[in-house]
Scaffold this motif. Sequence first.
Motif, PDB file in Angstrom:
ATOM      1  N   LYS A  89       0.225  -9.777 -90.070  1.00  0.00           N
ATOM      2  CA  LYS A  89      -0.932  -9.302 -89.314  1.00  0.00           C
ATOM      3  C   LYS A  89      -1.227  -7.829 -89.653  1.00  0.00           C
ATOM      4  O   LYS A  89      -2.370  -7.470 -89.970  1.00  0.00           O
ATOM      5  N   ALA A  93      -4.371  -6.170 -91.933  1.00  0.00           N
ATOM      6  CA  ALA A  93      -5.228  -5.144 -91.321  1.00  0.00           C
ATOM      7  C   ALA A  93      -5.333  -3.897 -92.197  1.00  0.00           C
ATOM      8  O   ALA A  93      -6.353  -3.210 -92.187  1.00  0.00           O
ATOM      9  N   GLU A 113      -4.292 -15.488 -91.231  1.00  0.00           N
ATOM     10  CA  GLU A 113      -4.590 -14.135 -90.754  1.00  0.00           C
ATOM     11  C   GLU A 113      -5.881 -13.599 -91.386  1.00  0.00           C
ATOM     12  O   GLU A 113      -6.646 -12.874 -90.746  1.00  0.00           O
ATOM     13  N   ASP A 116      -8.571 -15.115 -89.338  1.00  0.00           N
ATOM     14  CA  ASP A 116      -8.597 -14.506 -87.997  1.00  0.00           C
ATOM     15  C   ASP A 116      -9.209 -13.111 -88.013  1.00  0.00           C
ATOM     16  O   ASP A 116      -9.934 -12.727 -87.110  1.00  0.00           O
ATOM     17  N   GLN A 117      -8.884 -12.340 -89.044  1.00  0.00           N
ATOM     18  CA  GLN A 117      -9.378 -10.950 -89.100  1.00  0.00           C
ATOM     19  C   GLN A 117     -10.658 -10.841 -89.936  1.00  0.00           C
ATOM     20  O   GLN A 117     -11.166  -9.733 -90.115  1.00  0.00           O
ATOM     21  N   ALA A 119     -10.968 -10.900 -93.037  1.00  0.00           N
ATOM     22  CA  ALA A 119     -10.617  -9.849 -94.002  1.00  0.00           C
ATOM     23  C   ALA A 119     -11.019 -10.240 -95.418  1.00  0.00           C
ATOM     24  O   ALA A 119     -11.068 -11.409 -95.764  1.00  0.00           O
TER      25      ALA A 119
END
Length: 221
Positions: A89, A93, A113, A116-117, A119
């Motif tokens: 995570k 980030a 992840e 989710d982000q 990214a």
Amino acid sequence: MPVKNNLQNIYTNIEKEALVCQRSPDDIKLIAVSKKQPIEKIQQALAAGHRIFGENRVQEAQEHWSDIKPNISDLELHLIGPLQTNKVKDAVALFDVIQSLDREKLAKALAKEIIDQNAKLSCFIQVNTGQEPQKSGIEISQLKDFYIYCSEELKLNIKGLMCLPPLSEPAAIHFAFLNKCAKELDLKDLSMGMSSDFKLAIPLGATYLRIGTAVFGQRQN
Ligand SMILES: *Cc1c(COP(=O)(O)O)cnc(C)c1O
């Protein structure tokens, strides 16, 4: 030597080597590896205009970069050390590129992840070219299946391959082998070559050099 001069020397060497083997110097990126370096030296590299950096631990990278990153839009951070799934995570980030992708569990955690982000993150698959039991990296025999799994099933953006040759063997053998693996998978990027051997990596196809001490001087402990 000041960081700025070291960077200039390395850029010049990259240009020279590229010319010799008829490659474009623009295709060869320098990752300044800032692990265990004081923040002043990182600031010197930034002041000299350098924008691509590598770290090998998530927590240390946060200490170095969390405050700086939001203020520099073209900064590119690469994680070049092993990544535990409980740090995924934080890694997603902070980093733009994960170079140490080497197992299914990590690939799955990264894929989740990234969604989710929301990214924009790309990865290199780290290959254990020296078949060293203690070293990270996917086994050579599993590389193709792992690449297909990551790119097709998980839709990870796999840019290329990375290796860290055994200290006891000539690096060039490993660079040449990684190049051959990348060609077979139709991958363009190769992360290989460090302070002591980056000149060897250029004729063998390196597109990202990971250079620490030759940029910043000896690391602190
Ligand atoms: C530290 C490190 C480097 C840089 O090593 P130098 O010899 O200081 O250039 C490159 N790659 C990885 C994976 C590292 O951990």
